[in-house]
Design a protein around this motif. Sequence first.
Motif, short mmCIF file in Angstrom:
data_model
loop_
_atom_site.label_atom_id
_atom_site.label_comp_id
_atom_site.label_asym_id
_atom_site.label_seq_id
_atom_site.Cartn_x
_atom_site.Cartn_y
_atom_site.Cartn_z
N TYR A 140 -22.87 -35.28 -94.47
CA TYR A 140 -23.33 -36.24 -93.46
C TYR A 140 -22.16 -36.89 -92.73
O TYR A 140 -21.12 -37.15 -93.32
CB TYR A 140 -24.16 -37.34 -94.13
N ASN A 141 -22.38 -37.21 -91.48
CA ASN A 141 -21.48 -38.04 -90.67
C ASN A 141 -20.00 -37.70 -90.84
O ASN A 141 -19.24 -38.46 -91.42
CB ASN A 141 -21.73 -39.52 -90.98
N ASN A 146 -27.42 -34.13 -89.32
CA ASN A 146 -27.00 -34.36 -90.70
C ASN A 146 -27.74 -33.47 -91.69
O ASN A 146 -27.14 -32.92 -92.61
CB ASN A 146 -27.16 -35.84 -91.08
N ARG A 165 -26.35 -29.96 -91.45
CA ARG A 165 -25.04 -29.88 -92.10
C ARG A 165 -25.19 -29.86 -93.63
O ARG A 165 -24.51 -29.10 -94.32
CB ARG A 165 -24.15 -31.05 -91.68
N GLN A 166 -26.08 -30.70 -94.15
CA GLN A 166 -26.27 -30.76 -95.60
C GLN A 166 -26.85 -29.44 -96.13
O GLN A 166 -26.45 -28.97 -97.20
CB GLN A 166 -27.17 -31.94 -95.97
N GLU A 224 -26.18 -42.28 -98.01
CA GLU A 224 -26.16 -40.91 -97.53
C GLU A 224 -26.55 -39.98 -98.67
O GLU A 224 -26.03 -40.11 -99.78
CB GLU A 224 -24.76 -40.52 -97.05
#
Length: 146
Positions: free
Chosen positions: A44-45, A56, A59-60, A88
């Motif tokens: 995340y971020n 996010n 991406r995870q 997160e």
Amino acid sequence: MAKKKQIKRSENGRPNLWRLYQTIAFNWDNEICQAEFFAIITAYNPQSEPLSPCENITRQKKLTQLLSSKQLNFVPINAGDKTFCYFEPSLAVECSQSTATDLCRSFQQNAFYWVEGGQLWLIPVLLEQDPLHLGLFKDHLLSVAQ
């Protein structure tokens, strides 16, 4: 009306991320990892720059797919501030510290948490800091499933 908590900012106007990372709490609704050591990482971020929820989550998913392809054991864990007003989704990953560093660098993460022998460490990746001992991991847990 409740006051918003002011985040201390550094000279460049950005929050002092290293200090923020030190005030960590974890919410773990899974069995405690029995590994001797593990990393807590997220996708995340990147570089603490907020992305959309969709970005996010994507991406995870890429991170979990990469971990699976490398046959690394992992379980979900949430990492946030002490009040859990912000958190997160993260992963507790059974891997070496160098593997965790490589993963975090690939996903542009400033740092990760390292647990070894029940001790919690904050390990820099993209930040110029020294590793920092944060105490006992169990003292940073908000809840654990029994």
